[in-house]
Design a protein around this motif. Structure first.
Motif, short mmCIF file in Angstrom:
data_model
loop_
_atom_site.label_atom_id
_atom_site.label_comp_id
_atom_site.label_asym_id
_atom_site.label_seq_id
_atom_site.Cartn_x
_atom_site.Cartn_y
_atom_site.Cartn_z
N ALA A 112 17.46 -76.42 -24.92
CA ALA A 112 16.42 -75.90 -24.02
C ALA A 112 16.99 -75.58 -22.65
O ALA A 112 16.74 -74.50 -22.08
N GLU A 113 17.75 -76.52 -22.09
CA GLU A 113 18.33 -76.26 -20.77
C GLU A 113 19.34 -75.14 -20.82
O GLU A 113 19.41 -74.31 -19.91
N SER A 114 20.12 -75.10 -21.91
CA SER A 114 21.11 -74.05 -22.06
C SER A 114 20.45 -72.68 -22.14
O SER A 114 20.85 -71.73 -21.45
N ALA A 115 19.41 -72.56 -22.98
CA ALA A 115 18.73 -71.28 -23.12
C ALA A 115 18.12 -70.85 -21.79
O ALA A 115 18.17 -69.68 -21.41
N THR A 116 17.55 -71.81 -21.05
CA THR A 116 16.96 -71.49 -19.75
C THR A 116 18.02 -71.02 -18.76
O THR A 116 17.84 -70.03 -18.04
N GLY A 117 19.14 -71.73 -18.74
CA GLY A 117 20.22 -71.35 -17.82
C GLY A 117 20.81 -70.00 -18.14
O GLY A 117 21.03 -69.18 -17.24
N TRP A 118 21.08 -69.75 -19.42
CA TRP A 118 21.62 -68.44 -19.80
C TRP A 118 20.61 -67.33 -19.52
O TRP A 118 20.98 -66.24 -19.05
N ARG A 119 19.32 -67.59 -19.82
CA ARG A 119 18.31 -66.56 -19.59
C ARG A 119 18.19 -66.23 -18.10
O ARG A 119 18.06 -65.07 -17.71
N ARG A 120 18.26 -67.26 -17.25
CA ARG A 120 18.20 -67.03 -15.81
C ARG A 120 19.40 -66.18 -15.36
O ARG A 120 19.25 -65.27 -14.54
N TRP A 121 20.57 -66.50 -15.89
CA TRP A 121 21.76 -65.73 -15.50
C TRP A 121 21.67 -64.30 -16.02
O TRP A 121 22.02 -63.35 -15.31
N ILE A 122 21.20 -64.15 -17.26
CA ILE A 122 21.06 -62.82 -17.83
C ILE A 122 20.11 -61.96 -17.01
O ILE A 122 20.37 -60.79 -16.72
N ALA A 123 18.98 -62.55 -16.59
CA ALA A 123 18.01 -61.81 -15.80
C ALA A 123 18.60 -61.38 -14.47
O ALA A 123 18.27 -60.30 -13.95
N ALA A 124 19.49 -62.20 -13.91
CA ALA A 124 20.09 -61.86 -12.63
C ALA A 124 21.09 -60.72 -12.73
O ALA A 124 21.44 -60.10 -11.72
N GLN A 125 21.53 -60.41 -13.96
CA GLN A 125 22.51 -59.35 -14.13
C GLN A 125 21.88 -57.96 -14.06
O GLN A 125 22.56 -56.97 -13.84
N GLY A 126 20.56 -57.87 -14.24
CA GLY A 126 19.92 -56.56 -14.25
C GLY A 126 20.29 -55.78 -15.48
O GLY A 126 20.20 -56.28 -16.61
N ASP A 127 20.74 -54.54 -15.29
CA ASP A 127 21.13 -53.67 -16.39
C ASP A 127 22.29 -54.30 -17.14
O ASP A 127 23.34 -54.55 -16.57
N PRO A 128 22.13 -54.60 -18.44
CA PRO A 128 23.22 -55.23 -19.19
C PRO A 128 24.48 -54.41 -19.21
O PRO A 128 25.57 -54.93 -19.39
N LEU A 129 24.36 -53.10 -18.99
CA LEU A 129 25.54 -52.25 -18.99
C LEU A 129 26.41 -52.53 -17.77
O LEU A 129 27.60 -52.25 -17.76
N ALA A 130 25.80 -53.10 -16.74
CA ALA A 130 26.52 -53.29 -15.48
C ALA A 130 27.24 -54.63 -15.41
O ALA A 130 27.74 -55.00 -14.37
N THR A 131 27.28 -55.38 -16.47
CA THR A 131 27.97 -56.66 -16.45
C THR A 131 29.24 -56.60 -17.27
O THR A 131 29.32 -55.88 -18.24
N GLY A 132 30.20 -57.35 -16.83
CA GLY A 132 31.45 -57.43 -17.58
C GLY A 132 31.55 -58.73 -18.35
O GLY A 132 32.61 -59.32 -18.42
N ALA A 133 30.45 -59.21 -18.89
CA ALA A 133 30.45 -60.49 -19.62
C ALA A 133 31.53 -60.49 -20.68
O ALA A 133 31.71 -59.53 -21.40
N ARG A 134 32.24 -61.60 -20.76
CA ARG A 134 33.36 -61.69 -21.69
C ARG A 134 32.85 -61.75 -23.11
O ARG A 134 31.85 -62.38 -23.42
N ARG A 135 33.60 -61.10 -24.01
CA ARG A 135 33.25 -61.11 -25.42
C ARG A 135 34.33 -61.84 -26.20
O ARG A 135 35.48 -61.67 -25.92
#
Length: 691
Positions: A668-691
């Protein structure tokens, strides 16, 4: 030049240009140079045509005068505006627009220079522009010209530079300052000279690696992978640094799947979920216990491994990086591996063998290897950070040693390659582990599967940790001098997972009277050695007392921020202490064959992986309250030993309940933390998240 249909990969959406350099000012800088007219060059467009393929306008102009004039004119071009990038290219460069996508059309790229692997050069290596990139691969540290030498060059400069809109003014100022210092001895390579000026002026210049593409310039010719540009891009979509089995067996298969997926609009995140589903399917097949099901499971597990590579390849090919993908990748591999181990252990127990303790030990060993690796990399990060050589532009030599080589080194010998791949195999990366599991599944001997994995990973841990510890103890660790003590809580402290009891002890003592790191190391030794030994041989109350003493010593010696040559060993030591105590407590002290201990340790392992991945991919740690709610390593250990002392019959039921509660809490905490970070990124195309 447009590639022929036969050489294309993917559909139009996969090959689309996102427009990150749209509307850029284009400058051709330097002398045109000679044109060899080789077969490779004849098949490539000139750089102006390639830029046009990316939707960039015609060049503002082409200046081929003296170096001082080139730098001055480029400064004037940069001063025209500050709302679009500037693309500076060598006029004699022949390269496909596909090769320029990661520099000019990828999210997260600011001011950057295209850099190439010099081993791909087959003609004119001595004529190629040279550069040195930092050990972290992020920035250009030094550049060579006809006048300037570069120590230990490791990259060639094809001749393309992108200046971000926000850097135009600073770049123009640096060029104007350097222009009076330039003279004809700098040569005709204006792009290299401009890059040198920006690097030495302190403007961060990212290193944008060129994939396995053909390119040529003047008398220099480099040959990439087989096929046309889009085929070469597909080859370059495979992540570097994989193990031997992944590089030579899994990736060739995954690229075929990726090519198909690119033509059918596959989403990377959907592919990740499919891989996860295949791993769970393999576990379900194993759980049946049927010989034929184990054979099928061995194949399905390897297919899941290949599919798991596809998501990252699609993301890198299309330059569409979803931050959600980082979260899915963080959990998928562990879920698949742990599920198969649990299935094998359950079959072993049904057949009367002690499957659960060996499965728990194997899971713990795999986690140790990863925790140690991540902590060690975090420790070395400061020493590997790119450090550009800041010098006056006319200084002929950079800050490297005067006797350092200034030409490209030879390609690795066969012996060096053999040593490299041997170390990779011994290190037991994920592909090698999946291969080992699959091969042993074919024997239909569950204990062989578990013991083979356990022994292989223990050897890997002994190899990596042993070598690193010996280097530290013998003072042969040259990186430590660059590790600056942290002023506040850092990554290592977050990975320790110490709870409220440790924090209370730390507050009682206070930072002023903080004991040395070795005190915490002694406490960890008590937790790793004395507690399990007393659980095995003596009364549980003695192990409880040892756990209290060991936890207190850890809390005293490892108050944040932890800083020591052996500090990176701390997270793995605490993890081993908890996993070992749970395993001995359940399977020896209580003496039952149950999955409760495995489930409990798996829940904690997920949390430890999640902390590492979040620190690595997002730069943020879990919420501070989580360590209190989860009790921390020392709190969980002491509570379990208290329970074993006064109510041993309740150990297994409580472990089941704790496994569920911890899993829910951490997820639950992990999903909340990741979701908060994802929302802060805005357009997913604009992030360089590691794959």
């Amino acid at each position: 030049m447009t590639a022929s249909a036969g050489s294309l990969v993917g559909d139009d959406a996969a090959r689309t240009v996102h427009g990150f350099s749209g509307g850029a000012d284009v400058v051709l800088l330097g002398a045109p140079g000679a044109t060899p007219g080789t077969a490779v060059e004849a098949s490539l467009p000139d750089v102006a045509a390639s830029l046009a393929e990316l939707g960039l306008p015609s060049p503002l102009a082409h200046l081929a005068g003296a170096p001082a004039d080139q730098l001055t004119w480029l400064a004037e071009a940069l001063e025209r505006s500050d709302d679009v990038p500037v693309v500076v290219a060598a006029p004699d460069l022949h390269i496909s627009h596909v090769a320029l996508l990661d520099l000019l059309d990828r999210p997260g790229v600011r001011t950057a220079a295209l850099v190439a692997d010099p081993t791909a050069i087959v003609e004119g290596a001595g004529l190629a522009g040279r550069a040195r990139v930092g050990r972290d691969g992020k920035q250009v540290e030094s550049v060579g010209t006809a006048h300037h030498t570069v120590s230990r060059p490791d990259r060639a400069l094809p001749g393309v530079l992108r200046v971000a809109p926000g850097d135009r003014a600073a770049a123009a100022q640096a060029l104007r300052t350097a222009a009076p210092l330039a003279d004809p001895s700098w040569g005709d390579d204006g792009v290299a000279a401009a890059t040198l000026v920006l690097v030495r002026a302190g403007l961060p210049v990212q290193a944008s690696p060129l994939g396995p593409f053909d390119w040529s310039r003047g008398g220099v010719r480099a040959v990439g992978a087989a096929g046309g540009p889009w085929r070469q891009r597909l080859r370059g979509a495979s992540r570097g640094g994989d193990g031997f089995f992944s590089t030579y067996a899994v990736r060739p298969v995954s690229r075929r799947i990726t090519g198909f997926g690119l033509g059918h609009g596959w989403s990377p995140n959907v592919v990740t979920m499919v891989s996860l589903g295949l791993g769970v399917l393999a576990a379900l097949l194993v759980a049946t216990g049927a010989w034929w099901a184990w054979v099928v499971a061995a194949v399905v597990l390897l297919v899941a491994l290949a599919v798991d590579c596809v998501d990252g390849e699609i993301a890198r090919f299309t330059r569409r990086f979803s931050p959600l993908g980082a979260f899915l990748d963080a959990v998928g591999d562990r879920v698949k591996e742990y599920a198969v181990l649990a299935a094998v252990a359950s079959v072993a127990v049904r057949e009367g063998a002690p499957g659960w303790p060996v499965a728990l030990a194997a899971m713990a060993a795999v986690t140790v290897r990863h925790l140690e690796d991540y902590a060690y990399e975090a420790r070395l990060r400061p020493s590997r950070r790119s450090r550009p050589d800041l010098l006056p532009a006319d200084t002929p030599h950079d800050l490297g040693p005067q006797d350092a080589p200034t030409t490209f080194g030879p390609p690795p010998s066969r012996r060096a390659q053999a040593v490299h791949w041997s170390k990779k195999v011994v290190h037991m990366p994920i592909a090698e582990r999946y291969l080992l599991i699959s091969l042993t599944l074919l024997t239909r001997r569950p204990m062989l599967v578990l013991w083979a994995l356990l022994v292989a990973v223990v050897v890997a841990v002994a190899w990596t940790q042993g070598g690193r510890v010996v280097a530290v103890l013998l003072r042969r660790d040259p990186t430590w001098g660059a590790v600056v003590p942290a002023a506040a809580r850092g990554e290592l402290d977050e990975q320790l997972d110490l709870g409220p009891l440790a924090r209370l002890v730390g507050r009682l003592v206070g930072p002023a009277s903080r004991p040395p790191f070795v005190v915490g190391l002694a406490g960890a030794a008590v937790l790793v050695v004395a507690v399990p030994l007393l659980l095995w041989t003596g009364p549980v109350a003695a192990s409880l007392a040892a756990a209290v003493v060991g936890s207190a010593l850890v809390a005293l010696g490892w108050q944040p921020p932890v800083h020591d040559r052996l500090g990176w060993q701390a997270p793995a030591a605490l993890w081993v202490a908890e996993a070992l105590a749970v395993g001995v407590l359940v399977h020896h002290t209580v003496g039952v064959q149950t999955a409760a201990g495995f489930a409990y340790v798996a829940a904690v392992a997920y949390h430890r992986y999640d902390v590492v991945y979040r620190l690595r991919d997002t730069g943020t740690a879990p919420a501070a309250w989580l360590a209190t709610a989860g009790l921390g390593t020392e709190g969980r250990l002491i509570v379990l030993l208290l329970l074993a002392t006064f109510a041993p019959s309740a150990v297994v039921p409580v472990l089941w309940v704790a496994a569920v509660l911890l899993a829910v809490l951490y997820l639950a905490e992990s999903a909340t933390g990741w979701r908060r970070w994802i929302a802060a990124q805005g357009d997913p195309l604009a992030t360089g998240a590691r794959r």
